[in-house]
Design a protein around this motif. Structure first.
Motif, PDB file in Angstrom:
ATOM      1  N   VAL A   1       0.828  -1.210   0.000  1.00 36.51           N
ATOM      2  CA  VAL A   1       0.000   0.000   0.000  1.00 36.51           C
ATOM      3  C   VAL A   1       0.865   1.264   0.000  1.00 36.51           C
ATOM      4  CG1 VAL A   1      -2.042  -1.073   1.012  1.00 36.51           C
ATOM      5  CG2 VAL A   1      -0.342  -0.021   2.514  1.00 36.51           C
ATOM      6  N   ARG A   2       2.091   1.170   0.471  1.00 32.93           N
ATOM      7  CA  ARG A   2       2.967   2.344   0.458  1.00 32.93           C
ATOM      8  C   ARG A   2       3.303   2.776  -0.967  1.00 32.93           C
ATOM      9  NH1 ARG A   2       7.673   0.205   4.113  1.00 32.93           N
ATOM     10  NH2 ARG A   2       7.249  -1.500   2.676  1.00 32.93           N
ATOM     11  N   VAL A   3       3.462   1.817  -1.891  1.00 32.09           N
ATOM     12  CA  VAL A   3       3.739   2.202  -3.282  1.00 32.09           C
ATOM     13  C   VAL A   3       2.467   2.748  -3.926  1.00 32.09           C
ATOM     14  CG1 VAL A   3       3.404  -0.013  -4.508  1.00 32.09           C
ATOM     15  CG2 VAL A   3       5.069   1.619  -5.339  1.00 32.09           C
ATOM     16  N   LEU A   4       1.309   2.242  -3.537  1.00 27.57           N
ATOM     17  CA  LEU A   4       0.050   2.809  -4.035  1.00 27.57           C
ATOM     18  C   LEU A   4      -0.081   4.260  -3.575  1.00 27.57           C
ATOM     19  CD1 LEU A   4      -2.492  -0.098  -3.447  1.00 27.57           C
ATOM     20  CD2 LEU A   4      -1.296   0.530  -5.576  1.00 27.57           C
TER      21      LEU A   4
ATOM     22  N   ARG B   1      14.207   7.118 -22.478  1.00 20.91           N
ATOM     23  CA  ARG B   1      14.063   6.456 -23.777  1.00 20.91           C
ATOM     24  C   ARG B   1      12.833   5.564 -23.822  1.00 20.91           C
ATOM     25  NH1 ARG B   1      19.758   4.089 -25.530  1.00 20.91           N
ATOM     26  NH2 ARG B   1      19.661   3.390 -23.402  1.00 20.91           N
ATOM     27  N   ALA B   2      12.539   4.904 -22.710  1.00 23.55           N
ATOM     28  CA  ALA B   2      11.355   4.043 -22.642  1.00 23.55           C
ATOM     29  C   ALA B   2      10.104   4.845 -22.280  1.00 23.55           C
ATOM     30  CB  ALA B   2      11.584   2.927 -21.628  1.00 23.55           C
ATOM     31  N   LYS B   3      10.295   6.099 -21.875  1.00 25.49           N
ATOM     32  CA  LYS B   3       9.208   7.031 -21.565  1.00 25.49           C
ATOM     33  C   LYS B   3       8.340   6.594 -20.388  1.00 25.49           C
ATOM     34  CE  LYS B   3       9.155   8.708 -26.249  1.00 25.49           C
ATOM     35  NZ  LYS B   3       8.499   8.735 -27.521  1.00 25.49           N
ATOM     36  N   PHE B   4       8.996   6.120 -19.317  1.00 20.09           N
ATOM     37  CA  PHE B   4       8.244   5.804 -18.104  1.00 20.09           C
ATOM     38  C   PHE B   4       9.044   6.182 -16.869  1.00 20.09           C
ATOM     39  CE2 PHE B   4      10.409   1.672 -18.684  1.00 20.09           C
ATOM     40  CZ  PHE B   4      10.866   1.416 -17.401  1.00 20.09           C
ATOM     41  N   VAL B   5       8.331   6.201 -15.744  1.00 25.61           N
ATOM     42  CA  VAL B   5       8.920   6.514 -14.445  1.00 25.61           C
ATOM     43  C   VAL B   5       8.674   5.323 -13.524  1.00 25.61           C
ATOM     44  CG1 VAL B   5       8.780   8.053 -12.436  1.00 25.61           C
ATOM     45  CG2 VAL B   5       8.595   8.995 -14.746  1.00 25.61           C
TER      46      VAL B   5
ATOM     47  N   GLY C   1       6.301  -6.642  -4.828  1.00 27.36           N
ATOM     48  CA  GLY C   1       5.104  -5.816  -4.968  1.00 27.36           C
ATOM     49  C   GLY C   1       5.308  -4.420  -4.430  1.00 27.36           C
ATOM     50  N   GLN C   2       6.553  -3.941  -4.452  1.00 27.06           N
ATOM     51  CA  GLN C   2       6.878  -2.633  -3.881  1.00 27.06           C
ATOM     52  C   GLN C   2       7.307  -1.621  -4.929  1.00 27.06           C
ATOM     53  OE1 GLN C   2       9.855  -3.938  -1.026  1.00 27.06           O
ATOM     54  NE2 GLN C   2       8.344  -3.747   0.619  1.00 27.06           N
ATOM     55  N   ALA C   3       7.024  -1.886  -6.214  1.00 31.68           N
ATOM     56  CA  ALA C   3       7.437  -0.968  -7.273  1.00 31.68           C
ATOM     57  C   ALA C   3       6.425  -1.001  -8.412  1.00 31.68           C
ATOM     58  CB  ALA C   3       8.818  -1.351  -7.796  1.00 31.68           C
ATOM     59  N   ILE C   4       6.279   0.152  -9.044  1.00 36.03           N
ATOM     60  CA  ILE C   4       5.390   0.295 -10.194  1.00 36.03           C
ATOM     61  C   ILE C   4       6.080   1.190 -11.213  1.00 36.03           C
ATOM     62  CG2 ILE C   4       3.181   1.226 -11.010  1.00 36.03           C
ATOM     63  CD1 ILE C   4       2.004   0.542  -8.255  1.00 36.03           C
ATOM     64  N   ASP C   5       6.119   0.734 -12.464  1.00 39.50           N
ATOM     65  CA  ASP C   5       6.597   1.554 -13.575  1.00 39.50           C
ATOM     66  C   ASP C   5       5.356   2.085 -14.280  1.00 39.50           C
ATOM     67  OD1 ASP C   5       9.152   0.712 -12.895  1.00 39.50           O
ATOM     68  OD2 ASP C   5       9.229  -0.829 -14.453  1.00 39.50           O
ATOM     69  N   LEU C   6       5.348   3.386 -14.574  1.00 44.74           N
ATOM     70  CA  LEU C   6       4.121   3.979 -15.091  1.00 44.74           C
ATOM     71  C   LEU C   6       4.348   5.123 -16.063  1.00 44.74           C
ATOM     72  CD1 LEU C   6       3.649   6.926 -13.484  1.00 44.74           C
ATOM     73  CD2 LEU C   6       3.305   5.369 -11.605  1.00 44.74           C
TER      74      LEU C   6
ATOM     75  N   HIS D   1      -1.090   4.626 -16.680  1.00 44.17           N
ATOM     76  CA  HIS D   1      -0.768   3.460 -17.505  1.00 44.17           C
ATOM     77  C   HIS D   1       0.350   2.678 -16.836  1.00 44.17           C
ATOM     78  CE1 HIS D   1      -2.657   5.023 -21.492  1.00 44.17           C
ATOM     79  NE2 HIS D   1      -3.433   5.220 -20.440  1.00 44.17           N
ATOM     80  N   ILE D   2       0.047   1.451 -16.501  1.00 47.82           N
ATOM     81  CA  ILE D   2       0.990   0.592 -15.795  1.00 47.82           C
ATOM     82  C   ILE D   2       1.837  -0.188 -16.799  1.00 47.82           C
ATOM     83  CG2 ILE D   2       1.237  -1.322 -14.162  1.00 47.82           C
ATOM     84  CD1 ILE D   2       0.089   1.325 -12.952  1.00 47.82           C
ATOM     85  N   ILE D   3       3.135   0.046 -16.745  1.00 47.68           N
ATOM     86  CA  ILE D   3       4.086  -0.689 -17.567  1.00 47.68           C
ATOM     87  C   ILE D   3       4.480  -1.975 -16.845  1.00 47.68           C
ATOM     88  CG2 ILE D   3       6.332  -0.588 -18.738  1.00 47.68           C
ATOM     89  CD1 ILE D   3       4.185   1.567 -19.631  1.00 47.68           C
ATOM     90  N   SER D   4       4.690  -1.861 -15.538  1.00 44.57           N
ATOM     91  CA  SER D   4       5.071  -3.021 -14.740  1.00 44.57           C
ATOM     92  C   SER D   4       4.666  -2.797 -13.297  1.00 44.57           C
ATOM     93  CB  SER D   4       6.586  -3.248 -14.820  1.00 44.57           C
ATOM     94  OG  SER D   4       6.963  -4.412 -14.117  1.00 44.57           O
TER      95      SER D   4
END
Length: 188
Positions: free
Chosen positions: A92-95, A174-178, A142-147, A112-115
């Protein structure tokens, strides 16, 4: 949809993260109303998994700081490993990190979720392929999200996250995500 076994697993994991809810609740109680509102924005996210094209518009936390277990299960499902279909609990901390960044940017746009979650097998595959995946990636916990957030440049998302000073912030122009995570504050 999530199965009963997925729900049981994620609820057990949720109980482990309930300390975060207590911490956020205590933070909310100690702050003046305006600061509390900034610390705990509305617990609502609109998500699109770019791999499965599934969408979810969900309120995962109410104004009292209480998490909705079914909503968290739905989030866990949409953020599952797209390569294996494996579902795991998302911290929930990453959320909250994603939510804080989204609200700082002044919007409620679809994220938009990449990963999200990555199975250890899929993460190892990415490492072997030289795909800039860390061997001990927080995605596996489950502690990271690429978006991405359509209409907002990744460097603007990155800057908003850095200004918050919370968790990890990775920038992949280059991949255009954070990348956002619930680890210690750091950036790359």
């Amino acid at each position: 949809m999530t199965t009963d076994s997925d729900r049981a697993w994620t609820r057990r994991t949720f109980l482990q993260t309930s300390a975060v809810a207590l911490m956020l609740g205590a933070l909310h109680a100690l702050m003046p109303p305006r600061a509390a509102a900034q610390a705990l924005p509305e617990g609502r996210l609109s998500l699109l998994n770019v791999w499965t094209e599934e969408r979810l518009d969900v309120t995962y936390r109410n104004e009292a700081g209480e998490y909705d277990l079914e909503a968290l299960d739905d989030i866990n499902h949409i953020l599952r490993c797209h390569a294996t279909g494996e579902v795991s609990a998302i911290d929930v901390r990453v959320l909250e990190h994603v939510n804080l960044v989204q609200k700082k940017l002044g919007g409620d746009r679809e994220i938009h979720i990449i990963s999200g979650y990555r199975s250890p097998e899929y993460n190892a595959q990415l490492v072997r392929a030289g795909r800039r995946a860390a061997k001990n990636s927080l995605h596996m916990q489950g502690q990271a999200i690429d978006l991405q957030i359509p209409g907002i440049l990744p460097n603007v998302i990155r800057q908003a996250a850095l200004e918050l000073g919370y968790g990890g912030v990775g920038y992949y122009p280059r991949a255009k995500f954070v990348h956002l995570d619930s680890g210690a504050f750091r950036s790359w």
